[in-house]
Scaffold this motif. Structure first.
Motif, PDB file in Angstrom:
ATOM      1  N   LYS A 219       0.804  -1.229   0.000  1.00  0.00           N
ATOM      2  CA  LYS A 219       0.000   0.000   0.000  1.00  0.00           C
ATOM      3  C   LYS A 219       0.834   1.275   0.000  1.00  0.00           C
ATOM      4  O   LYS A 219       0.314   2.349  -0.259  1.00  0.00           O
ATOM      5  CB  LYS A 219      -0.883   0.037   1.258  1.00  0.00           C
TER       6      LYS A 219
ATOM      7  N   ASP B  48      -0.879   7.748  13.348  1.00  0.00           N
ATOM      8  CA  ASP B  48      -1.686   8.654  12.516  1.00  0.00           C
ATOM      9  C   ASP B  48      -1.181  10.094  12.638  1.00  0.00           C
ATOM     10  O   ASP B  48      -1.000  10.800  11.646  1.00  0.00           O
ATOM     11  CB  ASP B  48      -3.164   8.608  12.951  1.00  0.00           C
TER      12      ASP B  48
ATOM     13  N   ASP C 187      -4.860  -7.065  11.496  1.00  0.00           N
ATOM     14  CA  ASP C 187      -6.246  -6.596  11.424  1.00  0.00           C
ATOM     15  C   ASP C 187      -6.531  -5.384  12.306  1.00  0.00           C
ATOM     16  O   ASP C 187      -7.594  -4.780  12.218  1.00  0.00           O
ATOM     17  CB  ASP C 187      -7.196  -7.734  11.845  1.00  0.00           C
TER      18      ASP C 187
ATOM     19  N   TYR D 201      -4.945  -2.417  12.631  1.00  0.00           N
ATOM     20  CA  TYR D 201      -4.596  -1.053  12.205  1.00  0.00           C
ATOM     21  C   TYR D 201      -4.364  -1.069  10.700  1.00  0.00           C
ATOM     22  O   TYR D 201      -4.092  -2.110  10.110  1.00  0.00           O
ATOM     23  CB  TYR D 201      -3.316  -0.587  12.944  1.00  0.00           C
ATOM     24  N   ASP D 202      -4.428   0.097  10.088  1.00  0.00           N
ATOM     25  CA  ASP D 202      -4.257   0.191   8.642  1.00  0.00           C
ATOM     26  C   ASP D 202      -2.760   0.289   8.299  1.00  0.00           C
ATOM     27  O   ASP D 202      -2.288   1.313   7.810  1.00  0.00           O
ATOM     28  CB  ASP D 202      -5.028   1.416   8.111  1.00  0.00           C
ATOM     29  N   TRP D 203      -2.048  -0.800   8.574  1.00  0.00           N
ATOM     30  CA  TRP D 203      -0.599  -0.814   8.308  1.00  0.00           C
ATOM     31  C   TRP D 203      -0.340  -0.758   6.804  1.00  0.00           C
ATOM     32  O   TRP D 203      -1.066  -1.364   6.017  1.00  0.00           O
ATOM     33  CB  TRP D 203       0.041  -2.107   8.834  1.00  0.00           C
ATOM     34  N   SER D 204       0.754  -0.098   6.416  1.00  0.00           N
ATOM     35  CA  SER D 204       1.142  -0.092   5.005  1.00  0.00           C
ATOM     36  C   SER D 204       2.148  -1.187   4.684  1.00  0.00           C
ATOM     37  O   SER D 204       2.258  -1.620   3.547  1.00  0.00           O
ATOM     38  CB  SER D 204       1.783   1.250   4.639  1.00  0.00           C
TER      39      SER D 204
ATOM     40  N   LYS E 252      -3.983  -8.261   2.093  1.00  0.00           N
ATOM     41  CA  LYS E 252      -4.587  -6.997   2.540  1.00  0.00           C
ATOM     42  C   LYS E 252      -3.807  -5.800   2.020  1.00  0.00           C
ATOM     43  O   LYS E 252      -3.981  -4.680   2.516  1.00  0.00           O
ATOM     44  CB  LYS E 252      -4.646  -6.967   4.068  1.00  0.00           C
TER      45      LYS E 252
END
Ligand code: SF4
Ligand code: SF4
Length: 385
Positions: free
Chosen positions: A8, A145, A172, A174-177, A203
């Motif tokens: 990502k 963030d 699941d 956190y929105d890790w890159s 993911k």
């Protein structure tokens, strides 16, 4: 140099990343990085396409309690315009964090140590059940963030040393890159392993691989059975090439970190990286690696010689003792084993021997391989007594 998309983050990263954990040192002292050699190595790698430099707060220090010499080294090495040619990865020392404020304090200190106004890839370092609990309670996601919003870091990720279910929970949460996992042909099913790697990749999380050579174990003095497997192959490849090509064969792997200690290793790894296409090993080659893996399985202690457990307050050279016991188990006959037993006292000074362990347990808290260090050292004493 080949490049792959880092999940990502959408960054194009060199398949070979330069790990600054095992740099050449002077007088055998971890803090005394040999600048002349190490800067030449890092800049040679960058001049040949490496654009990912990985360090961490404690690397090249005296243990896990304070800042080491690696981050300041990176700052020195990236002067003269080299900073603009690379992306820096460093890590929040999760085990030192006691409050939410600590997170900002360490990040700001790291920016100063690295002499940069931003860190490209910032990882929460060495997550396991204990550190993850603290990170969750202190809301590490909110910290990451904020740090991305104010520009101190560009991408947020984590490095991991624990079991697969926890890995999935963290993925699941956190929105890790991106994330960094231990992966090599011995550890395909260890820690996050191949299943974790695929879970994260599905993911869109970029994958950085650490310990592709298992702290050098897959390369240095490989046992006869391993060499015999490699000797069957054409064309001939070094143990390092087999190990790295196996990791890069996986299309989900973006960057692979190699902790190089000599210019020769840099040159060899650059050469291997130039042919590191995904899915480039055929079935026969994969079977040869499988044979090498079977030969390695006779290894007694899965120590990667990372030295996270050091220094031992009682003076035990923990990785040194494990290296000797593994060497013992690799030996093919009783005569050789007896020879190594006799040589133990000359190869391991008494004040660093396994028998000095007073079972305080400090080391086990820091071992990313979750080794039962005390029990393993007792076994070393039994064998070499
Ligand atoms: S448990 Fe033994 S080896 Fe580990 S730190 Fe304590 S004395 Fe050293
Ligand atoms: S015992 Fe664990 S912490 Fe110590 S060097 Fe080996 S793998 Fe690293």
């Amino acid at each position: 140099m080949l490049y792959r998309t880092y999940g990502k983050t959408n960054e194009q990263v060199s398949v070979l990343g330069f790990g600054c954990m095992r740099l050449p040192v002077l007088d055998g002292i971890a803090r005394n990085i040999d600048d002349e050699k190490a800067i030449a190595m890092l800049r040679h790698a960058i001049d040949n396409g490496v654009n990912y430099v990985d360090t961490a707060y404690p690397y090249h220090g005296d243990g896990m309690g304070g800042g080491g010499a690696s981050e300041p080294f990176v700052a020195r090495a990236l002067k003269d315009g080299y900073r603009d040619k690379v992306m820096i990865a460093t890590k929040l020392p999760s085990w030192l964090i006691k409050t939410r404020e600590d997170m900002d304090r360490y990040l700001n200190e790291q920016l100063e140590r690295l002499e940069t106004d931003h860190i490209d890839f910032y990882l929460v370092h060495a997550l396991n059940a204990g550190t993850w609990k603290t990170m969750k309670e202190l809301n590490v996601g909110e910290f990451l963030d904020r740090a991305m919003e104010d520009g101190r870091i560009r991408h947020a990720g984590f490095s991991f040393h624990d079991e697969l279910p926890l890995f999935k929970e963290i993925v699941d949460a956190y929105d890790w890159s991106f994330c960094q996992v231990q992966y090599n042909y011995l550890d395909e099913y260890y820690q996050a392993g191949i299943e974790g790697l695929e879970y994260a990749a599905a993911k869109g999380i970029g994958i950085a691989v650490m310990e592709p050579l298992r702290g050098g174990k897959l390369v240095r003095d490989v046992p006869n059975g391993v060499q015999a497997a490699f000797d069957k192959a054409e064309p001939k490849r070094t143990p390092a090439e087999w190990a790295l090509r196996w990791v890069w064969n996986n299309p989900n792997v973006a960057v692979t970190l190699s902790g190089m200690s000599t210019m020769e290793q840099v040159v060899e790894n650059l050469k291997i990286a130039s042919v590191a296409e995904p899915n480039s090993l055929n079935q026969q080659e994969l079977e040869i690696v499988g044979e090498a893996r079977d030969a390695f399985r006779r290894m007694k202690v899965n120590c990667t010689a990372c030295a996270y457990c050091m220094p031992c307050p009682a003076g035990v050279n923990i990785p040194g003792n494990f290296s000797l016991i593994n060497e013992y188990y690799f030996l093919d006959n009783d005569r050789q084993k007896q020879g190594l037993k006799s040589a133990y006292t000359s190869r391991m000074e008494e004040e660093h021997s396994a028998s000095m362990c007073v079972e305080c347990g400090t080391c086990e808290e820091h071992c990313p391989q979750n080794l039962s260090i005390i029990e393993e050292l007792k076994h070393v004493v039994e064998v070499f007594a």
